[in-house]
Scaffold this motif. Structure first.
Motif, PDB file in Angstrom:
ATOM      1  N   HIS A 107       0.858  -1.198   0.000  1.00  0.00           N
ATOM      2  CA  HIS A 107       0.000   0.000   0.000  1.00  0.00           C
ATOM      3  C   HIS A 107       0.890   1.242   0.000  1.00  0.00           C
ATOM      4  CE1 HIS A 107      -3.873  -2.080   0.722  1.00  0.00           C
ATOM      5  NE2 HIS A 107      -3.069  -2.988   1.261  1.00  0.00           N
ATOM      6  N   VAL A 108       1.443   1.533  -1.164  1.00  0.00           N
ATOM      7  CA  VAL A 108       2.430   2.607  -1.278  1.00  0.00           C
ATOM      8  C   VAL A 108       1.738   3.907  -1.687  1.00  0.00           C
ATOM      9  CG1 VAL A 108       4.574   3.320  -2.409  1.00  0.00           C
ATOM     10  CG2 VAL A 108       4.117   0.899  -1.991  1.00  0.00           C
ATOM     11  N   VAL A 109       2.260   5.008  -1.172  1.00  0.00           N
ATOM     12  CA  VAL A 109       1.754   6.334  -1.539  1.00  0.00           C
ATOM     13  C   VAL A 109       2.852   7.076  -2.292  1.00  0.00           C
ATOM     14  CG1 VAL A 109       0.834   8.519  -0.659  1.00  0.00           C
ATOM     15  CG2 VAL A 109       0.393   6.387   0.586  1.00  0.00           C
ATOM     16  N   ASN A 121       9.748  36.220   2.076  1.00  0.00           N
ATOM     17  CA  ASN A 121       9.617  35.640   3.413  1.00  0.00           C
ATOM     18  C   ASN A 121       8.336  34.823   3.557  1.00  0.00           C
ATOM     19  OD1 ASN A 121      10.683  35.206   5.992  1.00  0.00           O
ATOM     20  ND2 ASN A 121       9.250  36.701   6.858  1.00  0.00           N
ATOM     21  N   GLN A 122       7.815  34.327   2.422  1.00  0.00           N
ATOM     22  CA  GLN A 122       6.603  33.501   2.486  1.00  0.00           C
ATOM     23  C   GLN A 122       6.651  32.371   1.475  1.00  0.00           C
ATOM     24  OE1 GLN A 122       2.947  35.820   2.219  1.00  0.00           O
ATOM     25  NE2 GLN A 122       2.503  35.079   4.278  1.00  0.00           N
ATOM     26  N   THR A 123       6.301  31.179   1.959  1.00  0.00           N
ATOM     27  CA  THR A 123       6.327  29.991   1.108  1.00  0.00           C
ATOM     28  C   THR A 123       5.018  29.243   1.245  1.00  0.00           C
ATOM     29  OG1 THR A 123       8.696  29.759   1.500  1.00  0.00           O
ATOM     30  CG2 THR A 123       7.547  27.809   0.657  1.00  0.00           C
ATOM     31  N   LYS A 124       4.467  28.819   0.105  1.00  0.00           N
ATOM     32  CA  LYS A 124       3.309  27.945   0.161  1.00  0.00           C
ATOM     33  C   LYS A 124       3.784  26.514  -0.086  1.00  0.00           C
ATOM     34  CE  LYS A 124      -1.273  26.947  -1.586  1.00  0.00           C
ATOM     35  NZ  LYS A 124      -2.327  27.240  -2.550  1.00  0.00           N
ATOM     36  N   LEU A 125       3.510  25.665   0.893  1.00  0.00           N
ATOM     37  CA  LEU A 125       3.818  24.247   0.744  1.00  0.00           C
ATOM     38  C   LEU A 125       2.551  23.519   0.316  1.00  0.00           C
ATOM     39  CD1 LEU A 125       5.449  21.548   1.292  1.00  0.00           C
ATOM     40  CD2 LEU A 125       4.529  21.673   3.614  1.00  0.00           C
ATOM     41  N   THR A 126       2.663  22.698  -0.728  1.00  0.00           N
ATOM     42  CA  THR A 126       1.554  21.822  -1.108  1.00  0.00           C
ATOM     43  C   THR A 126       2.067  20.390  -1.145  1.00  0.00           C
ATOM     44  OG1 THR A 126       0.588  23.571  -2.460  1.00  0.00           O
ATOM     45  CG2 THR A 126      -0.240  21.353  -2.826  1.00  0.00           C
ATOM     46  N   ILE A 127       1.435  19.529  -0.371  1.00  0.00           N
ATOM     47  CA  ILE A 127       1.769  18.107  -0.385  1.00  0.00           C
ATOM     48  C   ILE A 127       0.673  17.401  -1.172  1.00  0.00           C
ATOM     49  CG2 ILE A 127       2.170  16.039   1.008  1.00  0.00           C
ATOM     50  CD1 ILE A 127       2.998  17.867   3.316  1.00  0.00           C
ATOM     51  N   HIS A 128       1.065  16.702  -2.220  1.00  0.00           N
ATOM     52  CA  HIS A 128       0.112  16.007  -3.088  1.00  0.00           C
ATOM     53  C   HIS A 128       0.375  14.510  -2.939  1.00  0.00           C
ATOM     54  CE1 HIS A 128      -1.430  15.410  -7.518  1.00  0.00           C
ATOM     55  NE2 HIS A 128      -2.130  14.734  -6.640  1.00  0.00           N
ATOM     56  N   ASP A 129      -0.553  13.793  -2.321  1.00  0.00           N
ATOM     57  CA  ASP A 129      -0.432  12.345  -2.141  1.00  0.00           C
ATOM     58  C   ASP A 129      -1.312  11.624  -3.158  1.00  0.00           C
ATOM     59  OD1 ASP A 129       1.272  12.635  -0.040  1.00  0.00           O
ATOM     60  OD2 ASP A 129      -0.113  11.957   1.516  1.00  0.00           O
ATOM     61  N   VAL A 130      -0.764  10.620  -3.808  1.00  0.00           N
ATOM     62  CA  VAL A 130      -1.559   9.774  -4.706  1.00  0.00           C
ATOM     63  C   VAL A 130      -1.469   8.339  -4.183  1.00  0.00           C
ATOM     64  CG1 VAL A 130      -1.948   8.995  -7.075  1.00  0.00           C
ATOM     65  CG2 VAL A 130      -0.992  11.265  -6.660  1.00  0.00           C
ATOM     66  N   CYS A 131      -2.619   7.756  -3.859  1.00  0.00           N
ATOM     67  CA  CYS A 131      -2.666   6.412  -3.267  1.00  0.00           C
ATOM     68  C   CYS A 131      -3.031   5.376  -4.324  1.00  0.00           C
ATOM     69  CB  CYS A 131      -3.689   6.376  -2.132  1.00  0.00           C
ATOM     70  SG  CYS A 131      -3.371   7.620  -0.880  1.00  0.00           S
ATOM     71  N   MET A 132      -2.877   4.105  -3.967  1.00  0.00           N
ATOM     72  CA  MET A 132      -3.148   3.034  -4.933  1.00  0.00           C
ATOM     73  C   MET A 132      -4.638   2.718  -5.046  1.00  0.00           C
ATOM     74  SD  MET A 132       0.153   0.610  -4.467  1.00  0.00           S
ATOM     75  CE  MET A 132      -0.056  -0.147  -6.054  1.00  0.00           C
ATOM     76  N   SER A 133      -5.435   3.130  -4.066  1.00  0.00           N
ATOM     77  CA  SER A 133      -6.883   2.934  -4.144  1.00  0.00           C
ATOM     78  C   SER A 133      -7.576   4.016  -3.323  1.00  0.00           C
ATOM     79  CB  SER A 133      -7.270   1.554  -3.596  1.00  0.00           C
ATOM     80  OG  SER A 133      -6.991   1.503  -2.213  1.00  0.00           O
ATOM     81  N   VAL A 134      -8.871   4.169  -3.560  1.00  0.00           N
ATOM     82  CA  VAL A 134      -9.667   5.118  -2.766  1.00  0.00           C
ATOM     83  C   VAL A 134      -9.665   4.661  -1.300  1.00  0.00           C
ATOM     84  CG1 VAL A 134     -11.966   6.109  -2.435  1.00  0.00           C
ATOM     85  CG2 VAL A 134     -11.103   5.705  -4.747  1.00  0.00           C
ATOM     86  N   ALA A 135      -9.721   3.345  -1.076  1.00  0.00           N
ATOM     87  CA  ALA A 135      -9.722   2.816   0.292  1.00  0.00           C
ATOM     88  C   ALA A 135      -8.428   3.173   1.016  1.00  0.00           C
ATOM     89  CB  ALA A 135      -9.923   1.301   0.263  1.00  0.00           C
ATOM     90  N   ASP A 136      -7.294   3.095   0.304  1.00  0.00           N
ATOM     91  CA  ASP A 136      -6.011   3.481   0.906  1.00  0.00           C
ATOM     92  C   ASP A 136      -6.033   4.961   1.296  1.00  0.00           C
ATOM     93  OD1 ASP A 136      -5.045   0.968   0.498  1.00  0.00           O
ATOM     94  OD2 ASP A 136      -3.400   1.534  -0.838  1.00  0.00           O
ATOM     95  N   ARG A 137      -6.549   5.790   0.375  1.00  0.00           N
ATOM     96  CA  ARG A 137      -6.604   7.232   0.628  1.00  0.00           C
ATOM     97  C   ARG A 137      -7.482   7.520   1.853  1.00  0.00           C
ATOM     98  NH1 ARG A 137      -9.671  11.641  -1.527  1.00  0.00           N
ATOM     99  NH2 ARG A 137     -11.355  10.305  -0.803  1.00  0.00           N
TER     100      ARG A 137
END
Lengths: 163, 108
Positions: A107-109, A121-137
């Motif tokens: 079950h890897v992301v 002096n400002q940074t926007k961080l965006t973390i984008h996770d893609v899972c192997m299934s909707v159930a994993d997410r």
């Protein structure tokens, strides 16, 4: 536990992906350093009432990492590991992540972190996770409830110790 | 039960049905006029939505009206909250780390 709601989570129903974003009052170089330096990650990444410790931390393209999350008494709760696909300072980190010890491995992301300069002096961080299934997410999102429980159990311990 | 809600709202037709009846309660006939699919297909969607309590069916005279149930949608919004709070806490801790890094830089 007051919430100032600076963090945005986007997780659409029925999708395998989720987005986490937040603006920090620091330049991208500094935010990037915090996410690619194990000593610094250990200072902020652990959910309330837990600690994290890296035993592998090779933050470069083609590198890998592994950390263990422990409760307040030092008992291991979970270990997470992955390989690092790309490190481009100070813009981007792309890596995989897998929680160890699940009944079924695999079950890897896939996780991409983007550090966007808004001003000096400002940074926007965006973390984008893609899972192997909707159930994993969905399981990852529901793990948020588990960490809430950890904090509650710790408070309970304190109460019990006081009796 | 909550999982069912997510399966229910993952379907675009069911989302469209909810958007319509959230504006005003509708009879099966009035609702099916909004869709190209058959009345049977629409009523199948309604069955799913009713089972997970997103829709209430209310009898009024000879007609049945479909009502949207906002309480269940609220549950969906709350579903994300513990996960959001987890990251909020994490990032608040990061704010302190960043402040420290910046002040170290200034000292150098």
């Amino acid at each position: 536990m007051s919430s100032n709601r600076k963090t945005q989570i986007v997780a659409q129903a029925g999708k395998q992906e989720l987005f986490i974003s937040r603006v920090f009052n620091a330049p991208p170089e500094v935010v990037f350093r915090a996410f690619s330096t194990p000593d610094l990650l250990e200072q902020f990444f652990a959910p309330a009432g837990t600690t994290v410790k890296f035993d592998v931390a090779d933050f470069r393209s083609g590198g890998k990492y592994r950390y263990t999350q422990c409760d307040a008494n030092g008992n291991a709760l979970a270990a997470f590991s992955g390989v690092i696909h790309e490190v481009t300072s100070p813009e981007r980190i792309i890596q995989t992540q897998e929680m160890e010890g699940l009944p079924q491995a695999g079950h890897v992301v896939l996780e991409a972190m983007h550090f966007e300069r808004i001003s000096d002096n400002q940074t926007k961080l965006t973390i984008h996770d893609v899972c192997m299934s909707v159930a994993d997410r969905d399981a990852i999102i529901e793990s948020g409830m588990a960490s809430g429980l950890t904090a509650i159990f710790d408070q309970l311990d304190e109460v019990l110790n006081g009796i | 039960m909550r999982r069912d809600v997510f399966q229910a709202i993952a379907d675009p037709t069911r989302r469209a049905i909810l958007s319509l009846i959230a504006l005003q309660a509708m009879t099966p006939n009035a609702l099916s006029e909004h869709f190209n699919s058959s009345r049977q297909a629409v009523s199948k969607h309604i069955k799913v939505l009713t089972e997970c309590q997103l829709v209430n069916q209310v009898q009024s005279g000879r007609e049945i009206y479909y009502h949207f149930n906002p309480e269940t949608m609220k549950e969906v919004a709350d579903w994300l909250e513990p996960f959001r709070q987890l990251w909020e806490d994490r990032f608040n801790q990061l704010d302190s780390v960043l402040d420290q890094l910046k002040s170290n830089q200034h000292e150098q």
